[in-house]
Design an enzyme around this catalytic site. Sequence first.
Site, short mmCIF file in Angstrom:
data_model
loop_
_atom_site.label_atom_id
_atom_site.label_comp_id
_atom_site.label_asym_id
_atom_site.label_seq_id
_atom_site.Cartn_x
_atom_site.Cartn_y
_atom_site.Cartn_z
N ASP A 153 0.59 1.75 -9.89
CA ASP A 153 0.53 2.84 -8.90
C ASP A 153 0.90 2.25 -7.55
O ASP A 153 0.16 1.41 -7.01
CB ASP A 153 -0.87 3.44 -8.84
CG ASP A 153 -1.18 4.31 -10.06
OD1 ASP A 153 -0.31 4.42 -10.94
OD2 ASP A 153 -2.30 4.85 -10.12
N HIS A 185 3.85 10.19 -8.67
CA HIS A 185 2.43 10.09 -8.31
C HIS A 185 2.11 11.10 -7.21
O HIS A 185 1.10 10.96 -6.51
CB HIS A 185 2.13 8.66 -7.84
CG HIS A 185 0.68 8.28 -7.87
ND1 HIS A 185 -0.20 8.72 -8.84
CD2 HIS A 185 -0.06 7.48 -7.05
CE1 HIS A 185 -1.39 8.21 -8.62
NE2 HIS A 185 -1.34 7.47 -7.53
N HIS A 231 -0.19 12.18 -2.31
CA HIS A 231 -1.43 11.69 -2.91
C HIS A 231 -2.63 12.61 -2.70
O HIS A 231 -3.75 12.16 -2.43
CB HIS A 231 -1.76 10.29 -2.37
CG HIS A 231 -2.62 9.48 -3.30
ND1 HIS A 231 -3.99 9.37 -3.18
CD2 HIS A 231 -2.29 8.72 -4.37
CE1 HIS A 231 -4.48 8.59 -4.11
NE2 HIS A 231 -3.47 8.18 -4.87
N HIS A 274 -2.40 -2.16 -9.53
CA HIS A 274 -1.83 -1.82 -8.23
C HIS A 274 -0.98 -2.99 -7.74
O HIS A 274 -1.50 -4.10 -7.59
CB HIS A 274 -2.93 -1.49 -7.23
CG HIS A 274 -3.60 -0.18 -7.51
ND1 HIS A 274 -4.61 -0.04 -8.45
CD2 HIS A 274 -3.39 1.08 -7.00
CE1 HIS A 274 -4.99 1.22 -8.50
NE2 HIS A 274 -4.26 1.93 -7.65
#
Length: 259
Positions: free
Chosen positions: A77, A128, A132, A225
């Site tokens: 991500d 994604h 966010h 991440h």
Amino acid sequence: MKKIWRYPILLLLILCCLPVTAYAKGGELHWYCVRQKAHRQAIAAPELRFVEECGGYYIDHVHNEGNEEKVVYLTFDAGYENGNVEKVLNTLSETNTPAAFFVLKHFIKANTDLARRMNEEGHLVCNHTASHPNLANASKEKIRSELEELERVCTENGIATAPYFRPPEGSFSREMLEQVRALGYKTVFWSLAYADWDNDRQPQPDTALRLLLDNIHNGAVLLLHPTSATNAEILPRLIEMLRAEGYRFGTLHELCGAS
């Protein structure tokens, strides 16, 4: 699911008993995986079976404990770059390892060359959302806007996107999953992750590596991440050690049944 989050002891007992579960908060669900011993697969609790019915994925059921071939899916991500995303890409290139990157609009606009490099080196650039937000209880219009805005920015910058979505914060609902599927996306959760996102509280590299290796399982969807300094440091060893244990690295096309 009732609002069990108000009762911490009950929540802890439930989370310890169910391999893959979700806790309810404010009318939404939050994805959560309990790490399994002896490299066992995490399996969704009965009340979460709707996730797969709605085009969601979190593990490869074909490659399970009884399957001789071992596979893991490496996903990241990426909301921004702090020098470590490039290091991660360098490692993936040097080890010829495929991965999927779930990106935000900010990452694309601020790091267009890195995003193009992901395409060029065979990685998947996935959605994604643009900004966010928590979409668990969002309107159809909001969900569409967030996904299509990320698509638009990618297209304008010559970046190809793959039809896979990961909800911010792991927050979701059945309605959200259905709306995402109607937009042509498959939602990809995970079966193994750890606390790697806080740049000010990075775990020790040896501790993180041991945690991942101790809890890896066949068919795992691993969430990392790429902004993590620890991940950038341990990734070469992690890939090497997983391959030494007989794992290969699959792609989301394989996991989700796309050609």
